[in-house]
Design an enzyme around this catalytic site. Sequence first.
Site, PDB file in Angstrom:
ATOM      1  CB  VAL A  12       6.733   1.729  30.005  1.00 34.78           C
ATOM      2  CG1 VAL A  12       6.828   2.200  28.551  1.00 34.78           C
ATOM      3  CG2 VAL A  12       7.191   2.837  30.944  1.00 34.78           C
ATOM      4  CG  ASP A  31       7.639  -9.753  31.183  1.00 34.09           C
ATOM      5  OD1 ASP A  31       7.485  -8.540  31.403  1.00 34.09           O
ATOM      6  OD2 ASP A  31       8.571 -10.433  31.669  1.00 34.09           O
ATOM      7  CG  LEU A 156       3.534   6.484  29.466  1.00 35.88           C
ATOM      8  CD1 LEU A 156       3.255   4.992  29.373  1.00 35.88           C
ATOM      9  CD2 LEU A 156       2.357   7.292  28.927  1.00 35.88           C
ATOM     10  CE  LYS A 207      11.840   8.909  29.545  1.00 42.74           C
ATOM     11  NZ  LYS A 207      10.535   9.097  30.191  1.00 42.74           N
ATOM     12  CG  PHE A 252       7.243  18.291  37.999  1.00 44.45           C
ATOM     13  CD1 PHE A 252       6.011  18.099  37.397  1.00 44.45           C
ATOM     14  CD2 PHE A 252       8.024  17.190  38.266  1.00 44.45           C
ATOM     15  CE1 PHE A 252       5.581  16.829  37.058  1.00 44.45           C
ATOM     16  CE2 PHE A 252       7.598  15.908  37.919  1.00 44.45           C
ATOM     17  CZ  PHE A 252       6.378  15.733  37.308  1.00 44.45           C
ATOM     18  CG  LEU A 253       7.837  24.970  40.482  1.00 41.76           C
ATOM     19  CD1 LEU A 253       7.387  26.414  40.189  1.00 41.76           C
ATOM     20  CD2 LEU A 253       9.354  24.929  40.683  1.00 41.76           C
ATOM     21  N   GLY A 260      11.876  10.240  43.702  1.00 42.89           N
ATOM     22  CA  GLY A 260      12.313   8.837  43.681  1.00 42.89           C
ATOM     23  C   GLY A 260      11.781   8.235  42.390  1.00 42.89           C
ATOM     24  CB  CYS A 263      11.760   7.590  35.313  1.00 44.49           C
ATOM     25  SG  CYS A 263      10.899   6.312  34.408  1.00 44.49           S
TER      26      CYS A 263
HETATM   27  C1  UDX Z   1       8.511  10.663  35.635  1.00 46.66           C
HETATM   28  C2  UDX Z   1       8.169  11.703  34.568  1.00 46.66           C
HETATM   29  O1  UDX Z   1       7.213  12.622  35.078  1.00 46.66           O
HETATM   30  C3  UDX Z   1       7.591  11.009  33.332  1.00 46.66           C
HETATM   31  O2  UDX Z   1       7.361  11.967  32.322  1.00 46.66           O
HETATM   32  C4  UDX Z   1       8.609   9.972  32.847  1.00 46.66           C
HETATM   33  O3  UDX Z   1       8.112   9.293  31.711  1.00 46.66           O
HETATM   34  C5  UDX Z   1       8.897   8.977  33.944  1.00 46.66           C
HETATM   35  O4  UDX Z   1       9.397   9.663  35.104  1.00 46.66           O
HETATM   36  P1  UDX Z   1       7.253   9.294  37.480  1.00 46.66           P
HETATM   37  O5  UDX Z   1       8.647   9.049  37.977  1.00 46.66           O
HETATM   38  O6  UDX Z   1       6.349   8.141  37.291  1.00 46.66           O
HETATM   39  O7  UDX Z   1       7.323  10.068  36.042  1.00 46.66           O
HETATM   40  O8  UDX Z   1       6.511  10.263  38.505  1.00 46.66           O
HETATM   41  P2  UDX Z   1       6.432  11.832  38.702  1.00 46.66           P
HETATM   42  O9  UDX Z   1       5.029  12.170  38.915  1.00 46.66           O
HETATM   43  O10 UDX Z   1       7.191  12.543  37.673  1.00 46.66           O
HETATM   44  O11 UDX Z   1       7.198  12.044  40.143  1.00 46.66           O
HETATM   45  C6  UDX Z   1       8.556  11.742  40.200  1.00 46.66           C
HETATM   46  C7  UDX Z   1       9.037  12.002  41.630  1.00 46.66           C
HETATM   47  O12 UDX Z   1       9.125  13.412  41.859  1.00 46.66           O
HETATM   48  C8  UDX Z   1       8.145  11.445  42.729  1.00 46.66           C
HETATM   49  O13 UDX Z   1       8.984  10.901  43.745  1.00 46.66           O
HETATM   50  C9  UDX Z   1       7.428  12.675  43.272  1.00 46.66           C
HETATM   51  O14 UDX Z   1       7.131  12.543  44.662  1.00 46.66           O
HETATM   52  C10 UDX Z   1       8.462  13.757  43.059  1.00 46.66           C
HETATM   53  N1  UDX Z   1       7.922  15.095  42.872  1.00 46.66           N
HETATM   54  C11 UDX Z   1       7.115  15.346  41.808  1.00 46.66           C
HETATM   55  C12 UDX Z   1       8.296  16.105  43.750  1.00 46.66           C
HETATM   56  O15 UDX Z   1       9.016  15.858  44.706  1.00 46.66           O
HETATM   57  N2  UDX Z   1       7.837  17.366  43.541  1.00 46.66           N
HETATM   58  C13 UDX Z   1       7.024  17.661  42.486  1.00 46.66           C
HETATM   59  O16 UDX Z   1       6.624  18.812  42.361  1.00 46.66           O
HETATM   60  C14 UDX Z   1       6.637  16.627  41.595  1.00 46.66           C
END
Ligand code: UDX
Length: 477
Positions: A12, A31, A156, A207, A252-253, A260, A263
Amino acid sequence: MKRICVVGTGYVGLVTGACLADLGNSVICLDIVDEKIERLRAGELPIFEPGLDAIVRRTVAAKRLSFTTDYSEGVPGVDYIFIAVNTPTGPDGAGADMSHVEDAAKSIAENLTHDVIVINKSTMPVGSGNLVSQRIHEHLRDTSLKVSVVSNPEFLREGVAVHDFKNPDRIVLGSTDRDAADAVAKLYLPLRAPIMITNLYTAEMIKYASNAFLATKISFINEMARICDLLGADVTEVAEGMGYDKRIGRAFLNAGLGYGGSCFPKDIKALAFMADEVGLHPQLIEAVMKINHDQRRLAVERLEAALGGSDSLRGKNIAVLGLAFKDNTDDMREAPAIDIINWLIEAGANVHTYDPVAVETAQRIQPDWQVRYCDDELAAVTGCQGVIIVTEWKRFRELNLAELRAVMAEVEGGPVLIDGRNLFNAEEATIAGFRYFGIGRGVERARGVTRSRGEKRSDTKAARNLHKYNGDLREQQ
Ligand code: UDX
């Protein structure tokens, strides 16, 4: 051009600092970890983030980006100070650990010689903006200085953080000082994104609520996947059918082994903790977390069942493809691969693993793992009775399954492929000689496979197109 200090050089902080420099500002990234700053000064990135290297090189060359470990160098003379340090889950296993934020606020205050705007970029519990302001004012040498605090949560995604910074869906700002929020908004004007200005608490809550909703979508589709497996539907097509509805959206489906990362797990836990602290039981959030934890167990349970049931993994060679918590990153924080490999080791399996970039991370965070790190997917599956796809790397989707099958061990009915991210077509995997298990792919497994590759592929494609355009449900064979 504005002068900016960014405290914290994780994905970030470094992305924010480099991209703000790329917008024409003068940025110094700070840092307290010497090794990180030494690597950055040597032109090396301590994180794997596509596209960031070029931006860092370009802005360092333009003398708009520099690095320091010293607050007495980073703070004096800047207009804005971003706090982008990590807020991991605390020792109580739920609440956010704010110690790094508080340390940063104290060090900033001790080096301030002029009015400044401090911006909370780190995800921190609702109300933390007040804590940051309090810590700063407690340690100011010159108490006449004006220090405003603005919450500016980041959205992000790792692996696409540069893209997400440059193409935000929205900028969220929260403050008790509207002029300070307006001043921060000016930094983002070149991005031409909607800018929402609200109060501190609401900005911090946006957030958490956003991450909690995205995690809920993931656990929702994973629960649908379990139902699809039992009812014989294909969750990937269910997600496609749902996604056409603009109120739902396809993103996200993707059913799989769950989320994991640095975040979702911590933010969801922190939100539940905050709710509990004020006396509200967060039923939905708790269910989201439970489903997510159980999901990763599914991979090992299905593999064990397919290879002969209880204790059948003992002595077997099992390949785990993917260590990173998701594709395009080397980050393994809360990665499903960690639990899955630990469970396989506990079950007595010999684990062979491959990941395009996260092997070094695994060796650093799991030094005692007795696993074989392989140079590529073929090496990892050679001689194995089963393989689990854990991370949705694009290159895994492009694997030649027949080639993999050819080097795997002979197993009655064929070696087992647990497709933890639904990268493959069940019928094609079966034709290649695998016993295929996806996540929620019931319809394909139930249908079985008896026809030739050509007929099958065209027929499946035709069925899919017909299904999509005419809407009539073809009889599942
Ligand atoms: C997330 C949020 O998307 C972002 O907006 C926030 O600022 C930080 O946390 P990130 O954790 O980097 O971002 O990755 P992301 O692409 O969101 O995936 C998160 C997790 O969900 C991953 O483990 C991914 O494998 C999983 N995932 C994502 C699913 O299992 N299914 C999905 O459809 C999408």
